[in-house]
Design a protein around this motif. Sequence first.
Motif, short mmCIF file in Angstrom:
data_model
loop_
_atom_site.label_atom_id
_atom_site.label_comp_id
_atom_site.label_asym_id
_atom_site.label_seq_id
_atom_site.Cartn_x
_atom_site.Cartn_y
_atom_site.Cartn_z
N GLY A 1 -4.13 -40.23 4.75
CA GLY A 1 -2.74 -39.79 4.91
C GLY A 1 -2.44 -39.19 6.26
O GLY A 1 -3.32 -38.99 7.10
N TYR A 2 -1.17 -38.97 6.48
CA TYR A 2 -0.72 -38.26 7.68
C TYR A 2 0.38 -37.29 7.25
O TYR A 2 1.03 -37.49 6.21
N LEU A 3 0.57 -36.26 8.02
CA LEU A 3 1.59 -35.27 7.67
C LEU A 3 2.96 -35.81 8.06
O LEU A 3 3.33 -35.84 9.24
N GLU A 4 3.72 -36.26 7.06
CA GLU A 4 5.06 -36.79 7.30
C GLU A 4 5.94 -35.66 7.83
O GLU A 4 6.00 -34.57 7.25
N GLY A 5 6.61 -35.94 8.94
CA GLY A 5 7.46 -34.91 9.54
C GLY A 5 6.68 -34.03 10.52
O GLY A 5 7.26 -33.19 11.21
N GLY A 6 5.37 -34.25 10.58
CA GLY A 6 4.56 -33.56 11.57
C GLY A 6 4.56 -32.05 11.39
O GLY A 6 4.79 -31.52 10.29
N VAL A 7 4.27 -31.36 12.47
CA VAL A 7 4.14 -29.90 12.41
C VAL A 7 5.46 -29.25 12.01
O VAL A 7 5.48 -28.18 11.39
N HIS A 8 6.56 -29.93 12.30
CA HIS A 8 7.86 -29.43 11.88
C HIS A 8 7.91 -29.24 10.35
O HIS A 8 8.40 -28.22 9.85
N ALA A 9 7.36 -30.22 9.61
CA ALA A 9 7.35 -30.11 8.15
C ALA A 9 6.53 -28.90 7.71
O ALA A 9 6.85 -28.23 6.73
N TRP A 10 5.47 -28.67 8.45
CA TRP A 10 4.62 -27.52 8.16
C TRP A 10 5.40 -26.22 8.37
O TRP A 10 5.37 -25.30 7.54
N GLU A 11 6.11 -26.16 9.46
CA GLU A 11 6.86 -24.95 9.80
C GLU A 11 7.94 -24.64 8.76
O GLU A 11 8.08 -23.50 8.32
N VAL A 12 8.71 -25.66 8.39
CA VAL A 12 9.81 -25.38 7.46
C VAL A 12 9.30 -25.05 6.07
O VAL A 12 10.03 -24.48 5.26
N SER A 13 8.04 -25.41 5.81
CA SER A 13 7.47 -25.01 4.51
C SER A 13 7.14 -23.53 4.50
O SER A 13 6.73 -22.98 3.47
N GLY A 14 7.30 -22.88 5.62
CA GLY A 14 7.04 -21.45 5.70
C GLY A 14 5.59 -21.10 5.95
O GLY A 14 5.22 -19.92 6.04
N ARG A 15 4.76 -22.09 6.12
CA ARG A 15 3.33 -21.81 6.36
C ARG A 15 3.10 -21.28 7.77
O ARG A 15 3.87 -21.54 8.69
N ARG A 16 2.01 -20.59 7.93
CA ARG A 16 1.61 -20.04 9.22
C ARG A 16 1.20 -21.14 10.19
O ARG A 16 0.56 -22.11 9.80
N TYR A 17 1.56 -20.98 11.43
CA TYR A 17 1.06 -21.87 12.46
C TYR A 17 0.44 -21.00 13.55
O TYR A 17 0.66 -19.79 13.58
N ASP A 18 -0.28 -21.59 14.44
CA ASP A 18 -0.95 -20.83 15.49
C ASP A 18 -0.55 -21.42 16.84
O ASP A 18 0.17 -22.42 16.90
N ARG A 19 -0.94 -20.79 17.92
CA ARG A 19 -0.61 -21.26 19.26
C ARG A 19 -1.84 -21.18 20.17
O ARG A 19 -2.77 -20.44 19.89
N ILE A 20 -1.81 -21.89 21.26
CA ILE A 20 -2.82 -21.76 22.31
C ILE A 20 -2.10 -21.20 23.54
O ILE A 20 -1.02 -21.68 23.89
N GLY A 21 -2.70 -20.20 24.16
CA GLY A 21 -2.11 -19.70 25.40
C GLY A 21 -2.28 -20.72 26.53
O GLY A 21 -3.05 -21.66 26.42
N THR A 22 -1.53 -20.53 27.58
CA THR A 22 -1.71 -21.41 28.75
C THR A 22 -1.84 -20.51 29.99
O THR A 22 -1.37 -19.38 30.00
N LEU A 23 -2.49 -21.06 30.97
CA LEU A 23 -2.70 -20.28 32.18
C LEU A 23 -2.49 -21.21 33.37
O LEU A 23 -3.10 -22.28 33.44
N HIS A 24 -1.64 -20.81 34.28
CA HIS A 24 -1.38 -21.64 35.44
C HIS A 24 -2.55 -21.54 36.43
O HIS A 24 -3.23 -20.51 36.50
N ALA A 25 -2.76 -22.63 37.15
CA ALA A 25 -3.90 -22.68 38.07
C ALA A 25 -3.88 -21.50 39.07
O ALA A 25 -4.92 -20.91 39.37
N LYS A 26 -2.69 -21.17 39.53
CA LYS A 26 -2.57 -20.07 40.49
C LYS A 26 -3.04 -18.76 39.85
O LYS A 26 -3.79 -17.98 40.45
N ASP A 27 -2.62 -18.54 38.63
CA ASP A 27 -2.99 -17.32 37.93
C ASP A 27 -4.48 -17.31 37.60
O ASP A 27 -5.12 -16.26 37.61
N LEU A 28 -4.98 -18.50 37.32
CA LEU A 28 -6.41 -18.59 37.06
C LEU A 28 -7.18 -18.19 38.30
O LEU A 28 -8.14 -17.41 38.23
N GLU A 29 -6.76 -18.67 39.44
CA GLU A 29 -7.45 -18.35 40.68
C GLU A 29 -7.44 -16.83 40.93
O GLU A 29 -8.46 -16.23 41.25
#
Lengths: 457, 457, 457, 457
Positions: D334-362
């Motif tokens: 199977g696949y998640l119909e509606g993608g992560v959006h379907a997950w979100e509207v179901s009220g379930r928890r989602y997570d995130r990944i931070g991002t870091l710009h190359a300049k800030d990394l340096e």
Amino acid sequence: MFLTKVKSEGIAHISYILGDGDRAAVIDPRRDVHTYLEIAAKRGARITHIFETHRNEDYVIGSKDLAEHTGAEIHHGSALDFKYGSPVSEGDTFDFGDIRLSVLETAGHTFESISLVMTDKNYGDNPVGVFTGDALFVGDVGRTDFFPDRAREVAGLLYDSLFGKLLPLGDQTILYPAHGAGSVCGDSMASREFSTLGLERKNNPALQKTDRKDFINYKIAEKHYTPPYFKRMENYNLEGAPPLAEMPRPVPFNPDDVENAVESGAVLVDLRSPEAFAGAFIPGSLAIPIDMLPAYIGYLVDYNRDLILIPETREQVRTAVRYLIRLGYDRIPGYLEGGVHAWEVSGRRYDRIGTLHAKDLETRLKDDSASFTLLDVRKITEYESARLEGATHIFLGELKSRIDELDKDKPVVTFCGSGARAVIAASILKKHGFRQVEDNLGSMAACSSIGCHIQKG
Amino acid sequence: MFLTKVKSEGIAHISYILGDGDRAAVIDPRRDVHTYLEIAAKRGARITHIFETHRNEDYVIGSKDLAEHTGAEIHHGSALDFKYGSPVSEGDTFDFGDIRLSVLETAGHTFESISLVMTDKNYGDNPVGVFTGDALFVGDVGRTDFFPDRAREVAGLLYDSLFGKLLPLGDQTILYPAHGAGSVCGDSMASREFSTLGLERKNNPALQKTDRKDFINYKIAEKHYTPPYFKRMENYNLEGAPPLAEMPRPVPFNPDDVENAVESGAVLVDLRSPEAFAGAFIPGSLAIPIDMLPAYIGYLVDYNRDLILIPETREQVRTAVRYLIRLGYDRIPGYLEGGVHAWEVSGRRYDRIGTLHAKDLETRLKDDSASFTLLDVRKITEYESARLEGATHIFLGELKSRIDELDKDKPVVTFCGSGARAVIAASILKKHGFRQVEDNLGSMAACSSIGCHIQKG
Amino acid sequence: MFLTKVKSEGIAHISYILGDGDRAAVIDPRRDVHTYLEIAAKRGARITHIFETHRNEDYVIGSKDLAEHTGAEIHHGSALDFKYGSPVSEGDTFDFGDIRLSVLETAGHTFESISLVMTDKNYGDNPVGVFTGDALFVGDVGRTDFFPDRAREVAGLLYDSLFGKLLPLGDQTILYPAHGAGSVCGDSMASREFSTLGLERKNNPALQKTDRKDFINYKIAEKHYTPPYFKRMENYNLEGAPPLAEMPRPVPFNPDDVENAVESGAVLVDLRSPEAFAGAFIPGSLAIPIDMLPAYIGYLVDYNRDLILIPETREQVRTAVRYLIRLGYDRIPGYLEGGVHAWEVSGRRYDRIGTLHAKDLETRLKDDSASFTLLDVRKITEYESARLEGATHIFLGELKSRIDELDKDKPVVTFCGSGARAVIAASILKKHGFRQVEDNLGSMAACSSIGCHIQKG
Amino acid sequence: MFLTKVKSEGIAHISYILGDGDRAAVIDPRRDVHTYLEIAAKRGARITHIFETHRNEDYVIGSKDLAEHTGAEIHHGSALDFKYGSPVSEGDTFDFGDIRLSVLETAGHTFESISLVMTDKNYGDNPVGVFTGDALFVGDVGRTDFFPDRAREVAGLLYDSLFGKLLPLGDQTILYPAHGAGSVCGDSMASREFSTLGLERKNNPALQKTDRKDFINYKIAEKHYTPPYFKRMENYNLEGAPPLAEMPRPVPFNPDDVENAVESGAVLVDLRSPEAFAGAFIPGSLAIPIDMLPAYIGYLVDYNRDLILIPETREQVRTAVRYLIRLGYDRIPGYLEGGVHAWEVSGRRYDRIGTLHAKDLETRLKDDSASFTLLDVRKITEYESARLEGATHIFLGELKSRIDELDKDKPVVTFCGSGARAVIAASILKKHGFRQVEDNLGSMAACSSIGCHIQKG
């Protein structure tokens, strides 16, 4: 004998091509007219007549382009002075093999609105179907808010058209409206796209108002938004839109090209999902997830600016172009090839949108609602029927003009039905210098799912 | 909410896939089931139920293949002991999102025939549509000639189903039948494929017989042909047809391969136009112009023989294979690559069919009608309604078995509606040793056009 | 990095689109240019340069149309004064990402002919491939008969280009010519479409003439036909063809429309197979089986007449239109919907062509060769290499102008390679009042197969 | 005569179908074999022979599926005991019309590797092309690291095959290898996919090592990764993979279904872009942006687990399935119909990944490099050629097994070539309980663009 529905996704517009033998007609053609030519060619028929049920206000009609290709005649109602085509009046008939189309003047939505009644010459005089334009939809009836100073008059006209002309065609008549669910031309259309006059007579909420005065009051009480682009559509469709010889073909832009375009005044339209935009976006770009494009671009972007698209895939560019030209946006010189990824690897700065889970939003509202703005950008009707306590309501289409009502220095959480319009709002806030912006992904749908406290009515 | 008609050209069979949200149903699937899988995949829905309105006799039902792919359950009426699936009874309901399907037992065409009534849960209890299988068509009603010894009984059952169950659903109900014009399941279907119960109630000729006895007499008086292949279809559809894992892929044959195949008992089926066949054909081959294939192959070729196709183009091979497997003809090992041209350049002998213009036919009939046989191969109903004087009538489907009624030594002119069935007849005569055979290209249509003397009624 | 061959069937023309990163070039574009736009769009590249290897004489070049769509620059050799684009000279280079194209002046076929040498900047200086236009093909070299009064000079120029410029690029160089087998630009091209300079150096018959004088003599001895339409192509391609904004879309004609068109001077072009034409055809129509259309229409029909198509299928109309516009035939107002069948049922007269089997032809030749004309319409080179004794040779392209050489009152049997050109000839004879005309279906191929007596050399 | 390249994107595998007249051969077919059947059908040819250049280790070969459909014979080298098909030896020849394929034993990459030399019977004995499998690529030669204990021996064998057998075929020979750039079968392949032996002889880096010992040392020094899935491929391709009767058709799952599947041991594979994953993802899911799927799934997921796809669009599901089955991953319910959006509207928890710009990394590296782990997950060869100071290197394919080498309580910034592999790594870290994870979107490419300090060599 054939009748094919041609649906334009996004604007939820439905046009029709029908014919018998080697003759065919098209009703309310869209601007990308090749579909009709293809269907006619496959059927071995030539398109000889084009009908416009009314001067459409929500998209560019393709009649002139189609007439150019086919030599067909264009017809519309006589109550408006169109600059092209020729007027028809109640009772005029047109034959396509065994199909007969008869004109019924059904004013109300607009003064010149007509319906086309279809009979089958081999099958008696009872109508087989009726093309109602924006007079009658599945589950709704036409808007009557376009002439505010004659509001009661036009609502009354619509009543007369519906109860005096359309319903009397008989329960057996198949309904062929010009819009389906998702259109800006009505809030209550059913997701089902097939119906009959009988079914509507019995179940369409508006048609239960059988008393003329009740019906008028019912219509007067409705609340609708009118996107600014309607004005241009009305002009186009009155005077004849500029021909769309060919689809615009945005060329691949690299990040340098994009920067140059922005300097020359172009708008960056990011078509990606709310999640992708939240993950990384080009500063200054406007988020409009592709499915939202037809409904909201007309509120958010002027016609006199170039659009540069920021897509997820090249296929998305193609879809967006189709959506845009239907609304008259033809200036689409380029798209960012490689998308935001290309931007990132060029070393340029990108920005992010925060996200806030519904549960956390509820907690924050409870603990410290004064510390942030909860910005609900849904339509007023949605807001009135169910909302979170403490929300500030500004409809998305009005956000740009009312942005000064918001405190720039306060964090903002954007909120809508499920998180998509919220990301558009978030991008607008970012463009206007708001620094702390979070999108409540899931929004009202998530709130309902987890049982947040919701104010109703 | 979606409802898509899947039409199988040739057999004029109509199946339906409908659904809402992530659930879908298919009604009367054909054997090449990928179409349904594609539609469901595009909609993001899974097919959970398959309904058979009755044990179809004119094509191989694809239920088992489709169930294999999807895990869906198969349902049919309880009055017949199917060897697969599970029976349903009046009042059983099945929900697909907001769509509800309810079973209505509508015996008559067959005893186990059911109809499926569709309602929209958001739109009250009035039926939106009804899937009537072979009980009711646009312009016709189901055949009741399959149980000759219980002829009046079944005609009466159909009356009860139509007047007692279907029409009472209301004029507003959209009609979704299992066949359109061109089907062997009814002679009078309209070329228009969309209708409502109201329209049928008012205009369908059979439904004007509102008196039960009148209706029965009307049905009893009908004349229908029953192709021999119906028997196999009935068995297949009762017990479950052999799975069609995959379309047969006839490989290219050269003239040598073709000759070898014929020696091993294969039948050469020439799919080209009557004109091309008349111009040059492979001796011994059977002409069935591709559009005639679904209607006539079942009369003319046994199941236990290989079919070798003689096509105009490779695309035609593909179409023919689709037509053939729907009727259970799966043995199609090859086709003549390069067509009759390849045969010609190999130096092999080819034959021709003469042609005779309608005018010349009329003259010849006037001058010397005894000198030749004018063979009319149309259906008896066509023949009875209009014919040329002096014609011998043998229905094409019976020509092989009645060929001894014709004088082999007399020239024959074959005749039909427009010249297509006439070329099939001509090819059969040629196979059986008739030497002087001419096709009246244009046939009855040409005769009408030029005003030949036609006997009517 | 990509390189895609775009082949135009019929004229056996090969164009190329190649690119790297977001830049692309097209070499010798055909007139229906959407293919290039699609490929570029899929690759995320924009077409910035268009090269013409020479002023093509056998089809309409699409450079101007393509430039219109893309803004690309058009380049051609400097030895001819083109009315559009800009000239390039030996050594000019153009970069598309890592691809470099360098101009090589390779006169001979025409004076301004250029080749384009492709190197990969990451892979040293050895050429990867070369686009040779009409200078060098797989299995053949360019025609040098277009300047008859300077015949030896141009053949010598071609020698210099081949041996002095192209072959020195190295055996490893992939060959990308402008034509494949079936083109009127060379008789000896291989059916294999991929080769290298090394392979040609070793096996191309013309390249075995390594002595300059031998080579010139070899070229001088060749016999070529020059269709009259070449003149128009040369003008078009020198001055810039009229833009093809859009494919012509012939509309469905009924038999009345067809008759009216003929009265107004239109030519009926029957696209069907030789067998179908032989079976029944519209009197006065010209047979050109669709595969023969590109090669022979230019000999047989003037540009100043409308073409009405008589097709087997609607798909054939589409193919024919594509073939025709490539040769500059844009006046195609209609096609007979329903084909010859529609003509027949209208009651109108049709005609037939007789057929004669090779065996019977041989017998007749032996018994009574004086009683009929055996008309061989193949190219003189084909005729000279193998023929039936007693045949009269008139090349098909010259038949119209030399028709008076034939005795109208004598039966004629038309003859060619396999029967297709013979039916074209037969239709021309019929148009010119010959009454007894038979097509030897199978022709030389059948004669060979059955071992007729054939004169060779 | 035709030769068509069938490219399998993702694994950068190239197979070939070639033929002449009505016979065709396929070389190294992939598992989804319908493409070959379609091509053959369009050409009017039947596939009679299938060749495997060697036991492929990086994808499932489709020979048995294709043989099932066509009855073709399967051939491979004789030095390995395949459980199906029949062995061929040096000098064996196979004819397809005028094409001749001759076997050349070219051991090295594997012991049983063969090449197929193509000649055109009409064009002398010089090879036209050669299908080299994994022996020789454009810009690279085959890996010789699969038999580590016989490393020098196999490198020597490859030398002998290249210099003793392939190059002697002549510079003019067109090269048809089994892989293009992006394959795991070679690091240095050119992005250009067309070449000749001459071009490779002159420019392929490996072929510049003309001394046998030099060549062996050069090969021995190479560093390659061997994904764990190679083992299964080798078994499959030795014994015959299970037939793929039909593409898996994952059905739409809702969030409940997804949760249930995870509880039963399924792996969630998120196909979306790094930005979208960073914006919101389902806790526990594994990020593999769709373009990375073929290269990395084999390192990251076992065969004995169900895969549930989290897509951006339904089209992506289809692409992913094609990628997966080519690697033998058939369990995709199977696949998640509606993608992560379907997950979100179901009220379930989602997570995130931070991002870091190359300049800030340096900056961060400069200011406080000890406070976090900079995790570089590129191949060792990439790392060795250019890296940021202070980075910890663990190849992505080994991250799971070496994860304990990292400090869970320290923030991690993931790093790769441009940010895509980094998000895969980030998702793995998240699954393993790392809480502070940031993706350096842009990674090395961005660092180069902005001029970070990079250590080289």
